[in-house]
Write a protein that holds these residues in place. Structure first.
Motif: not given
Length: 406
Positions: A170-171, A174, A178, A283, A295, A301-303, A340, A342-343
């Motif tokens: 998933d990260t 993302a 982006r 990420a 974020l 961008e993601a975690s 998840l 995201t930013s």
């Protein structure tokens, strides 16, 4: 309720010789040592030791300890923390020391970082102290040798882990989305920062990354660095990579198996005049406070997170066993979903997974929820970890130490 299972006479007699049995069994059972089978009830679990492989002050471990402590309190359990401070020899020594105490705990919770659960399980066999493994389960290779919980290792109750592969996928997805918005389908290089080479968490998270990249052939992993879950190694790896600039493709993304390593990458990019979130997309994983702050600034961008709840979930499941909600055999190896953030929606994890620790709410109430789950269900009812990648996928990755010589 007391956990019960069968123990054969030869193992019973071996334990008697080391003087441990009398602290684990009811006196009325001593007369039955010669029987073909002996039922050995564990003591009710009131005192639990969590053997932390890291430092208590590290953000992730502090988060895990807070979640577990809050949950233990709500369940009437005394939780003791023992810290190995990233010393593998000390981890094994402390684990053995805890189990060899004159008054040992009712349960020892450990991780399998660097594969160190195996010698701890061996000591558990000799002392009769129950063990649960969290965060890093045994690898498939280890399972072939060591078997399943309540099997060869009589006092290994089970394992509780997040779905690492899903979180890695998933990260990375993302990052791909982006990249597509910023660069379209232009080619770019990706570097990956993993923890320990032999950690199942690292292997599965990286496998999830590879699964996601199959749908984005214009992005490719140029290097995978073993950064050992720490800031310094990750910083050195990214700083050295950017300074060398020896890739034929421009660096577009950095995927890190933890927020801490992602933040190190961000700092290294800044040092070299690059803009995280614009020139290079980053990420991480873990939902740490610092990660969430990055974020919000757009530098990360993601975690994916929820992994810090592994020990708390182990306590919830054990309470479910003691309250006869599930059987000891139903513990097994359990996985739960990672959420998840995201930013664009840095606080979305609060909706995706009830992160009790962040709102400082105890998880004791979740014992009742476990009662509604089938025996083979994980706490959050996800599918089991995906294993879509071929077993040999990791073998061709360019895995390097973050501290390799120039």
């Amino acid at each position: 309720m007391r956990l019960t299972h069968l123990l054969y006479p030869q193992r019973f007699l071996k334990m008697a010789r080391v003087g441990i049995v009398t602290t684990l069994i009811c006196p009325t059972l001593l007369a039955h040592q010669a029987e073909a089978e002996s039922t050995i009830p564990f003591k009710p679990i009131k005192h639990v030791v969590f053997l932390n492989p890291g430092h208590a002050t590290e953000t992730f471990w502090a988060q895990m300890i807070k979640a577990a402590s809050t949950t233990a309190s709500s369940l009437g359990i005394t939780l003791e923390i023992v810290n190995a401070k990233r010393n593998t020899d000390e981890f094994i020594r402390l684990g053995k020391q805890v189990m060899m105490r004159q008054d040992p705990p009712d349960l020892l919770i450990i991780t399998n970082n660097h594969g160190l659960a195996i010698p701890i399980l061996a000591t558990s066999d000799a002392t009769g102290v129950p063990v649960m493994i969290v965060l890093n389960s045994l690898s498939p290779e280890q399972h072939k040798i060591e078997g399943k919980p309540l099997g060869r290792h009589t006092y290994w109750l089970g394992s509780v882990s997040p779905d690492h592969q899903q979180g890695g996928h998933d990260t990375m997805q993302a990052l791909i989305e982006r990249h597509h918005k910023v660069y379209g389908k232009s080619e770019g290089a990706v570097i990956a920062l993993v923890g320990g080479l032999h950690d199942e968490a690292s292997r599965l998270r990286l496998r999830g990354v590879q699964d996601a990249l199959r749908k984005a052939p214009y992005l490719s992993v140029d290097r995978t660095f073993q950064a050992n879950w720490n800031y310094e190694d990750a910083f050195k790896a990214v700083d050295r990579y950017v300074k060398r600039q020896d890739s034929s493709l421009p660096l577009r993304s950095i995927w890190a198996a933890s927020d801490l390593m992602a933040i190190a990458a961000i700092d290294a990019l800044k040092l070299n005049g690059l803009r995280p979130g614009e020139d290079v997309i980053v990420a991480g994983m873990g939902w740490t406070r610092e990660g969430t702050d990055h974020l919000r600034t757009g530098e990360m961008e993601a975690s994916a997170g929820g992994d810090a709840l592994a020990t708390a979930w182990a306590l919830v499941l054990l309470a479910a066993v003691q309250q006869e909600v599930i059987t000891p055999e139903a513990l097994g190896t359990r996985y739960y979903s990672m959420g998840l953030a995201t930013s664009a929606a840095p606080d979305s994890y609060l909706d995706e997974i009830p992160m009790e620790v962040l709102s400082l709410k105890p998880m004791g109430r979740l014992v009742e929820i476990v009662a509604t789950l089938p025996n083979n269900a994980a706490p959050f009812l996800p599918p089991p970890p995906r294993q879509a990648s071929p077993a040999g996928t990791l073998e061709h990755e360019s895995l390097a130490s973050a501290t390799e010589e120039e």
